[in-house]
Design a protein around this motif. Structure first.
Motif, PDB file in Angstrom:
ATOM      1  N   GLN C 345     -22.002  63.316 104.733  1.00 39.90           N
ATOM      2  CA  GLN C 345     -22.046  63.749 103.336  1.00 39.90           C
ATOM      3  C   GLN C 345     -22.037  62.556 102.392  1.00 39.90           C
ATOM      4  N   GLU C 373     -26.847  73.162  94.576  1.00 43.03           N
ATOM      5  CA  GLU C 373     -27.269  74.499  95.008  1.00 43.03           C
ATOM      6  C   GLU C 373     -26.289  75.527  94.492  1.00 43.03           C
ATOM      7  N   THR C 388     -20.689  77.180  98.489  1.00 46.89           N
ATOM      8  CA  THR C 388     -21.569  76.010  98.559  1.00 46.89           C
ATOM      9  C   THR C 388     -21.460  75.110  97.324  1.00 46.89           C
ATOM     10  N   THR C 391     -17.985  73.282  97.170  1.00 48.36           N
ATOM     11  CA  THR C 391     -17.877  72.213  98.171  1.00 48.36           C
ATOM     12  C   THR C 391     -18.667  70.985  97.723  1.00 48.36           C
ATOM     13  N   ASN C 392     -19.893  71.221  97.244  1.00 50.62           N
ATOM     14  CA  ASN C 392     -20.719  70.094  96.806  1.00 50.62           C
ATOM     15  C   ASN C 392     -20.100  69.372  95.610  1.00 50.62           C
ATOM     16  N   LYS C 394     -16.929  69.218  94.851  1.00 46.60           N
ATOM     17  CA  LYS C 394     -15.753  68.463  95.307  1.00 46.60           C
ATOM     18  C   LYS C 394     -16.181  67.156  95.965  1.00 46.60           C
ATOM     19  N   ILE C 395     -17.259  67.215  96.748  1.00 48.61           N
ATOM     20  CA  ILE C 395     -17.737  65.988  97.395  1.00 48.61           C
ATOM     21  C   ILE C 395     -18.228  64.992  96.340  1.00 48.61           C
ATOM     22  N   ALA C 398     -15.189  63.521  94.831  1.00 50.91           N
ATOM     23  CA  ALA C 398     -14.586  62.564  95.759  1.00 50.91           C
ATOM     24  C   ALA C 398     -15.381  61.261  95.765  1.00 50.91           C
TER      25      ALA C 398
END
Lengths: 41, 105, 484
Positions: C345, C373, C388, C391-392, C394-395, C398
């Motif tokens: 990722q 997305e 989805t 999660t994206n 949060k990444i 990060a």
């Protein structure tokens, strides 16, 4: 833990993808029998 | 878990024997990972794929579990998994997967 | 010269009677009682009415009547909190009811694949004729219908698939070859639905942009369907078929295939064609994906909630040379996930976000909003498929923390401020960041926002030719020549 072990890898595109897991486990000495990545959407 | 993966894994488990194989998952959603783990231990809960009613009993781990992390060289783990481990509760993953393995011993 | 995205459109089509033909239900129904059997009945106990689909908050966001951030304050589950006074028409398009949709499907059909009964054609003729985008010539294509016993015979003896409205048989769609899998009824139905919904989106685009169809030079379709025959599976060109249906007599086009990331690829290609001076007006169009209707129905039935994947979605965008007003596509800041970039990722997001921004000297925190997305989490979470967009985001947060742009304790704030809740139907290519494009164009036109980065990934590995995934991104900026 993985040294010499046969491992099946099922990654996820939006989590940890299959090839990324396989790279880790190969470095840990595993024998990758099968790797795939799932897409939940 | 998609039927194609189920079919492949079933074939491999039949060839190598369930005792000689481990599975490592990477789904970021814990519930989703649990469903996959259930599929590979007691069978497909949606009863749609080739593992419906098939209990492979494979030991299933998650790449985010601390005990898996410990067995991977640190630098490689950081590069491949690091950022995802920052956003997922890895302790919760560990608890969920330990429970799945213990239940299916 | 800069390239702008001048206009957009978004449409939904409510297709409850086609849920049985989504790939997942169509695979499961035959092994669980067949047509009319236990599973099909259970699915249809959980299908929504048109009014419920219209009043569903994420659908209102999609057609532009609500902002994505409004979903932060809309109580969940959203399907239990309908929008009061919700409208069929939105700023960006409309939600077409199934009754009218049958008319569009028949009008899109140039090979007499779809047969509708005379009674049903009589029933829908007035509402179909009433649509402002359809002309007399279109309505003529409805014809007079085919007798119901002939339709029944075609279904029973020749592998045609039954078509229903409100649960009753109203027609059929036939195969067009004895053995060619790419021309069987199910595939032709999927292709025809992508064509007709793409055309509806394109009509709305012309209406909003105030241009005539004949002014379009080139069309790129990013729809997912592989139109072709046994010798040319996925040959294309849905783009030209959609253009024909919309009377773009001075345009041709081709199809962009890049899994779910195709809309970003198509916008990049369209902008490049305009920038290079090859064409002046290029349209990117995406039609709906029947295969993904009812994809997560198992999770929905398990939680005794409505089967939420009951709408086809479409969109269209118009790209032109700089008009001094519309937002600009920064072609000097395309992000791409290269073959050798790695699969983690961190490597993917660095390729798609950090590298293209570094190229133009911009930090992650200088971007007002990130569109990723935008799958509606209410559809995916009950099926164990995660959230989805969350999660994206949060990444991404990060990643900003790892780069020292924010503290680790600020990741949640990043997610809330720079991201948004998912609101798009889970139609594969449709959620690929671009559902936010209309909202971004509007905010930038009004001076409420400076820029947005659009990021999407594609699951190449599903095609079994590579273990790789793909991704592409572009940056959209407020036009610096715009006053105020």
């Amino acid at each position: 833990m993985f040294k010499g072990k046969n491992v099946i890898v099922v990654g996820e595109r939006d989590g940890v993808p299959g090839p990324a897991i396989a790279k880790c486990l190969q470095a840990a000495g595993a024998n990758i029998l099968y790797k795939t990545t799932e897409c939940f959407v | 878990m998609d039927p194609e993966s189920q079919a492949q894994i079933k074939r491999i488990a039949d060839d190598f024997g369930s005792d000689n194989i481990m599975v490592v998952l990477g789904a970021s959603d814990i519930e989703g990972a649990e469903i996959a783990a259930e599929t590979l231990t007691v069978g497909d809960p949606s009863f749609a794929g080739p593992l419906a009613g098939v209990s492979l009993g494979l030991p299933v781990y998650h790449i985010l579990e601390p005990e898996v992390k410990e067995s991977v060289p640190e630098e490689i783990y950081e590069q491949e998994v690091g950022i995802v481990s920052m956003i997922v509760d890895t302790e919760e993953v560990s608890r969920a997967f330990r429970k799945i393995r213990e239940t299916n011993k | 010269m800069a390239v702008v995205i001048r206009e957009c459109s978004y449409i939904l089509v409510h297709v409850p009677d086609f849920v049985r033909y989504g790939s997942k239900p169509a695979r499961d129904i035959p092994i669980n009682g067949g047509p009319g059997g236990a599973l099909e009945r259970r699915i249809y106990e959980h299908v929504r009415s048109y009014d419920e689909a219209v009043a569903y908050p994420p659908n209102q966001v999609y057609i532009g009547n609500m902002h994505p951030d409004d979903l932060h304050t809309t109580p969940q589950p959203w399907f239990e909190h309908p929008v009061a006074g919700a409208k069929r028409h939105g700023k960006f398009g409309e939600i077409l009811p199934e009754e009218e949709w049958y008319g569009w499907l028949k009008i899109a059909d140039d090979f007499n694949l779809v047969w509708l009964t005379p009674a049903f054609i009589a029933q829908i003729r007035d509402v179909v004729s009433g649509h402002p985008f359809l002309e007399e010539e279109d309505i003529g294509k409805l014809g007079n219908g085919v007798a119901i016993n002939k339709i029944r015979d075609k279904i029973e003896r020749d592998d045609a698939l039954p078509l229903y409205y409100d649960g009753s048989l109203v027609g059929s769609i036939r195969r067009d070859h004895e053995v060619d899998d790419t021309l069987k009824a199910q595939v032709l139905m999927e292709n025809l639905m992508a064509k007709a919904s793409g055309a509806l989106a394109m009509h709305h685009l012309f209406n909003r942009a105030g241009i005539e169809p004949q002014q379009v030079d080139f069309i790129l379709s990013c729809s997912e369907e592989a139109v072709g025959d046994r010798y040319n599976r996925g040959g294309g060109s849905l783009s030209k078929a959609i253009g024909e249906m919309c009377r773009c007599v001075n345009a041709t086009g081709h199809d962009i295939k890049a899994f779910c990331a195709a809309p970003i690829h198509a916008i990049m290609d369209a902008a490049s064609l305009v920038q290079a001076g090859v064409f002046e007006r290029v349209v990117v169009v995406g039609g709906g994906c029947l295969a993904k209707i009812g994809m997560k129905y198992v999770g929905h039935l398990k939680h005794d909630m409505p089967v939420l994947e009951d709408v086809l979605a479409g969109f269209a965008f118009l790209l032109t040379p700089d008009d001094g007003v519309s937002p600009i596509v920064r072609l000097d800041s395309i992000g791409k996930h290269d073959v050798g970039a790695g699969s983690s990722q961190q490597e993917i997001m660095t390729s798609l976000i950090v590298k293209p921004l570094e190229r133009i000297g911009v930090k992650m925190m200088a971007i007002d909003k990130y569109a990723t997305e935008l799958h509606n989490p209410e559809v995916t979470l009950p099926a164990g498929s995660g959230n989805t967009p969350l999660t994206n985001y949060k990444i991404m947060g990060a990643l900003a923390a790892l780069r020292g742009e924010i503290g680790r304790d600020q990741i949640d704030t990043f997610v809330r401020e720079r991201g948004m809740p998912g609101f798009s139907p889970t139609q594969g290519h449709i959620p690929a960041a671009v559902p936010f494009l209309g909202h971004a164009l509007e905010a930038m036109q009004q001076g409420r926002m400076q820029n947005t980065m659009f990021v999407a990934k594609g699951s190449l590995f599903l095609g079994r030719m590579s273990q790789l995934s793909d991704g592409l991104s572009f940056l959209l900026e407020r036009n610096p020549r715009r006053n105020g």
